[in-house]
Design an enzyme around this catalytic site. Structure first.
Site, PDB file in Angstrom:
ATOM      1  N   ARG A 105       0.805  -1.215   0.000  1.00 33.74           N
ATOM      2  CA  ARG A 105       0.000   0.000   0.000  1.00 33.74           C
ATOM      3  C   ARG A 105       0.838   1.266   0.000  1.00 33.74           C
ATOM      4  NH1 ARG A 105      -3.110   1.675  -2.724  1.00 33.74           N
ATOM      5  NH2 ARG A 105      -3.999  -0.420  -2.604  1.00 33.74           N
ATOM      6  N   GLU A 202       2.682  40.128 -10.808  1.00 31.50           N
ATOM      7  CA  GLU A 202       1.319  39.784 -11.210  1.00 31.50           C
ATOM      8  C   GLU A 202       0.544  41.058 -11.541  1.00 31.50           C
ATOM      9  OE1 GLU A 202      -1.412  36.897  -8.959  1.00 31.50           O
ATOM     10  OE2 GLU A 202      -2.115  38.866  -8.331  1.00 31.50           O
ATOM     11  N   ASP A 223      -3.037  37.651 -14.767  1.00 27.57           N
ATOM     12  CA  ASP A 223      -3.989  36.945 -13.916  1.00 27.57           C
ATOM     13  C   ASP A 223      -5.417  37.074 -14.416  1.00 27.57           C
ATOM     14  OD1 ASP A 223      -4.653  35.406 -11.605  1.00 27.57           O
ATOM     15  OD2 ASP A 223      -5.335  37.239 -10.616  1.00 27.57           O
TER      16      ASP A 223
END
Length: 286
Positions: A105, A202, A223
């Site tokens: 796992r 930005e 953006d």
């Protein structure tokens, strides 16, 4: 397409896998296997993909086996970056049955998670292959797994954005607000950063972009702009800085965004929301 996949340090992988094994084994180990499988039983096992995708994380399977029991033999049949089809064999394991079951796992969790990121990235990369744009990841990663998840992005054909707050300057809207304007923020960054540090800023309007370009950043993050605004932004920048489109990037829109002429398209979805790729281990007792 030739993938540029970096090496992951074995020490990094081992530390992460060791923590996963200890978490899984708890105080008494795999009591189910201990109760049902004789101590001297040996087994063979195969790991295979159950869905189409892109592979990443084979080193974690090797580590899980080796840390659990060096007697487990691992034969890799596929490599990170490979395209998988349903039924594609990834690895064969052989050795003590109890040990294989105890580490199954932990190894598969990393393999499925990282392959899911590689697969999601490859889907975005395919949508923009006819353009110059590169798909890049963000810092929206699972705490403690950033280096591994960014590695998986590379396995999917994408590229890496900054790894942390310390390797590049990215001036965002909140920085601009506190600094007193975009030009002032860029000028302060240039005065503070070393000569090897890139500065990106930005912007969310074309007017703000024009203002930012007067201070000559190395890159601009555009953006939440649509394709038309992005085309105008690319014209304004005119090759004087790298252009990065970001914000709400989806598979259905990424091609149009890339066709606007930007250099980079960043998306957090490929790391924070990519579904796990289904890979399974089937075991056969000798």
């Amino acid at each position: 397409m030739t993938l540029n996949i970096p090496d992951l340090a074995r020490l990094m992988i081992d530390d992460a896998v060791k923590a996963a094994l200890l978490e899984d084994w708890g105080r008494a180990g795999d009591i189910t296997t201990q109760a049902t499988i004789p101590g001297d039983a040996r087994a063979r096992a195969a790991i295979a993909s159950r869905k189409e995708g892109r592979l990443a994380g084979t080193g974690f399977v090797e580590s899980a086996c080796r840390l659990t029991d060096p007697a487990i033999r691992v034969e890799l049949l596929a490599h990170d970056g490979d395209v998988l089809q349903p039924g594609t064999a990834v690895a064969r394991l052989s050795g003590p049955a109890r040990s294989i079951l105890a580490c199954e796992r932990a190894g598969l969790n990393y393999l499925g998670h990282l392959s899911g990121i590689a697969t999601a990235t490859s889907l975005f990369v395919a949508r923009v292959a006819h353009t110059k744009a590169s798909i890049v990841c963000t810092r929206k990663t699972t705490p403690g797994l950033r280096a591994f998840e960014k590695y998986a992005v590379r396995c999917g054909g994408g590229a890496n954005h900054r790894f942390g707050l310390d390797d590049a300057v990215l001036i965002k809207d909140n920085h601009i607000a506190v600094a007193g304007g975009v030009v002032r923020a860029i000028e302060r960054a240039k005065a503070h950063a070393g000569h090897m540090v890139k500065i990106e800023v930005e912007v969310d309007t074309l007017e703000q972009l024009r203002e930012a370009m007067s201070a000559a950043p190395d890159a601009v993050l555009l953006d939440n702009m649509g394709p038309e605004s992005l085309r105008s932004a690319v014209d304004i920048v005119a090759g004087r800085a790298l252009t990065e489109a970001s914000g709400g990037i989806e598979l259905g829109t990424v091609a149009a965004i890339a066709e606007a002429g930007v250099d980079l398209i960043s998306t957090g979805w490929i790391t924070h929301s990519a579904p796990v790729l289904d890979l399974g281990l089937d075991i056969e007792i000798d």
